[in-house]
Design an enzyme around this catalytic site. Sequence first.
Site, PDB file in Angstrom:
ATOM      1  N   TRP A   1      61.876   6.807  62.398  1.00 45.20           N
ATOM      2  CA  TRP A   1      62.663   5.731  62.999  1.00 45.20           C
ATOM      3  C   TRP A   1      64.148   6.023  62.991  1.00 45.20           C
ATOM      4  O   TRP A   1      64.849   5.720  63.968  1.00 45.20           O
ATOM      5  CB  TRP A   1      62.348   4.394  62.338  1.00 45.20           C
ATOM      6  CG  TRP A   1      60.962   3.927  62.688  1.00 45.20           C
ATOM      7  CD1 TRP A   1      59.894   3.822  61.849  1.00 45.20           C
ATOM      8  CD2 TRP A   1      60.482   3.550  64.001  1.00 45.20           C
ATOM      9  NE1 TRP A   1      58.781   3.404  62.547  1.00 45.20           N
ATOM     10  CE2 TRP A   1      59.115   3.230  63.861  1.00 45.20           C
ATOM     11  CE3 TRP A   1      61.078   3.472  65.258  1.00 45.20           C
ATOM     12  CZ2 TRP A   1      58.335   2.822  64.952  1.00 45.20           C
ATOM     13  CZ3 TRP A   1      60.308   3.066  66.338  1.00 45.20           C
ATOM     14  CH2 TRP A   1      58.946   2.741  66.186  1.00 45.20           C
TER      15      TRP A   1
ATOM     16  N   ASP B   1      68.543  -0.321  59.723  1.00 41.45           N
ATOM     17  CA  ASP B   1      67.315  -0.735  60.406  1.00 41.45           C
ATOM     18  C   ASP B   1      66.319  -1.148  59.330  1.00 41.45           C
ATOM     19  O   ASP B   1      65.638  -0.308  58.744  1.00 41.45           O
ATOM     20  CB  ASP B   1      66.774   0.423  61.240  1.00 41.45           C
ATOM     21  CG  ASP B   1      65.391   0.109  61.833  1.00 41.45           C
ATOM     22  OD1 ASP B   1      64.904  -1.035  61.657  1.00 41.45           O
ATOM     23  OD2 ASP B   1      64.815   1.010  62.468  1.00 41.45           O
TER      24      ASP B   1
ATOM     25  N   LYS C   1      56.823  -6.870  61.144  1.00 37.67           N
ATOM     26  CA  LYS C   1      56.345  -6.399  59.842  1.00 37.67           C
ATOM     27  C   LYS C   1      56.460  -7.499  58.786  1.00 37.67           C
ATOM     28  O   LYS C   1      55.473  -7.888  58.206  1.00 37.67           O
ATOM     29  CB  LYS C   1      57.118  -5.156  59.398  1.00 37.67           C
ATOM     30  CG  LYS C   1      56.666  -3.862  60.059  1.00 37.67           C
ATOM     31  CD  LYS C   1      57.323  -3.573  61.376  1.00 37.67           C
ATOM     32  CE  LYS C   1      56.794  -2.331  62.053  1.00 37.67           C
ATOM     33  NZ  LYS C   1      57.794  -1.624  62.819  1.00 37.67           N
TER      34      LYS C   1
HETATM   35  C1  LIG Z   1      58.440  -0.854  63.776  1.00 37.77           C
HETATM   36  C2  LIG Z   1      59.782  -0.285  63.587  1.00 37.77           C
HETATM   37  C3  LIG Z   1      60.698  -0.175  64.645  1.00 37.77           C
HETATM   38  C4  LIG Z   1      60.348  -0.516  66.066  1.00 37.77           C
HETATM   39  O1  LIG Z   1      60.259  -1.847  66.294  1.00 37.77           O
HETATM   40  P1  LIG Z   1      59.948  -2.380  67.786  1.00 37.77           P
HETATM   41  O2  LIG Z   1      60.024  -3.842  67.601  1.00 37.77           O
HETATM   42  O3  LIG Z   1      58.613  -1.864  68.185  1.00 37.77           O
HETATM   43  O4  LIG Z   1      61.016  -1.860  68.667  1.00 37.77           O
HETATM   44  C5  LIG Z   1      61.955   0.316  64.375  1.00 37.77           C
HETATM   45  N1  LIG Z   1      62.309   0.678  63.126  1.00 37.77           N
HETATM   46  C6  LIG Z   1      61.443   0.596  62.089  1.00 37.77           C
HETATM   47  C7  LIG Z   1      61.897   1.005  60.731  1.00 37.77           C
HETATM   48  C8  LIG Z   1      60.163   0.109  62.289  1.00 37.77           C
HETATM   49  O5  LIG Z   1      59.306   0.031  61.263  1.00 37.77           O
END
Ligand SMILES: *Cc1c(COP(=O)(O)O)cnc(C)c1O
Length: 360
Positions: free
Chosen positions: A101, A172, A196
Amino acid sequence: MTTYNFCAGPAMLPTEVMQQAQQEFLDWNGLGTSVMEISHRSEPYMQMAAEAEQDLRELMAVPDDYHVLFLHGGGRGQFASVPLNISQPGQSADFVVSGHWSKGAVAECGKYLSTRVIANSSTVDGRVTLPSQQAIQVDSKAAFLHYCPNETIEGVEFNWIPDSGAVPLVADMSSNILSAPLDVSRFGVIYAGAQKNIGPSGLAVVIVRRDLVGNARQETPSIFNYELAVKHDSMYNTPPTYSWYLAGLVFKWLKKQGGLAGIANHNAAKASLLYRFIDKSDFYKNSVAQDCRSKMNVPFQLADPKLDELFLQQAEMAGLKALQGHRAVGGMRASIYNAMPRAGVEALVQFMAEFEKRNG
Ligand SMILES: *Cc1c(COP(=O)(O)O)cnc(C)c1O
């Protein structure tokens, strides 16, 4: 049979929350209609939305000089929104790359400004290890330093916050937001896709320091412009109303779990149960250094990968769902976010022990 869903995302939500949503599905708040069928500008909706923000602020102890936004576009949307909102053309940004990511964030950001990867995770003695603070030397002129505190796919998590000096720190937190208490004041921007630890996918929660808002680039799409979002209480256009509502229910559920301190204890106990079992077995292994292990996503491999398919098949039959690892790393992965009960991890460990006995 009780089933447990270990999906990395969209992930399971707390059962109590899902039951409440079900109860209110056709008739929310005595309105005789679903919350997803009413105007986002109606009084009851606006009140619910404001309460969700307030609950999130309380849970995370968000200081007053931060805005809390509920936006479209999930986690990846912010890969573009962050550079568009808090950098100017010609600037550069620094990145720590620790997995899938954070690498994705660099690539997207590269469309808008020059990027510099200043530190990487590495493999030491066969174990994935995060860079040290010493290795993270930020350019004092950088627009921001970006990192991903929990890499969902590799299962590596920072248990400390990098020091970026006066440069805004951007995180993030898609897969570990709300999993433990956090000093929000260390960050310029915190963002998370919801699916999540917050609610349904599509929604992004953004926590941004006030002084970073108001200098978006000219070409920033209006729906991604933080300043417009602030001005319109995240309702510049129609927000993802149902996701926002469910997020609000999750925040209330979290408060009942003893807030982030309470849920952190619960998460630590679940993770240690699983890692301890894996570590004492020769049949399973996890290849992340002890102090970099994620409490949310636990990847593990079988000593004999030929058994992978059988493992997944029998786990499924035992009610243990979505344990297949990401295709980038293979093996298995158990995602054990806030909503996963301890009983789910106990059932997994029990299954793993029995599978080992049958096949070891
Ligand atoms: C799942 C995830 C994303 C992507 O999220 P989307 O909503 O599908 O764009 C980005 N960063 C991390 C750390 C993730 O776990």
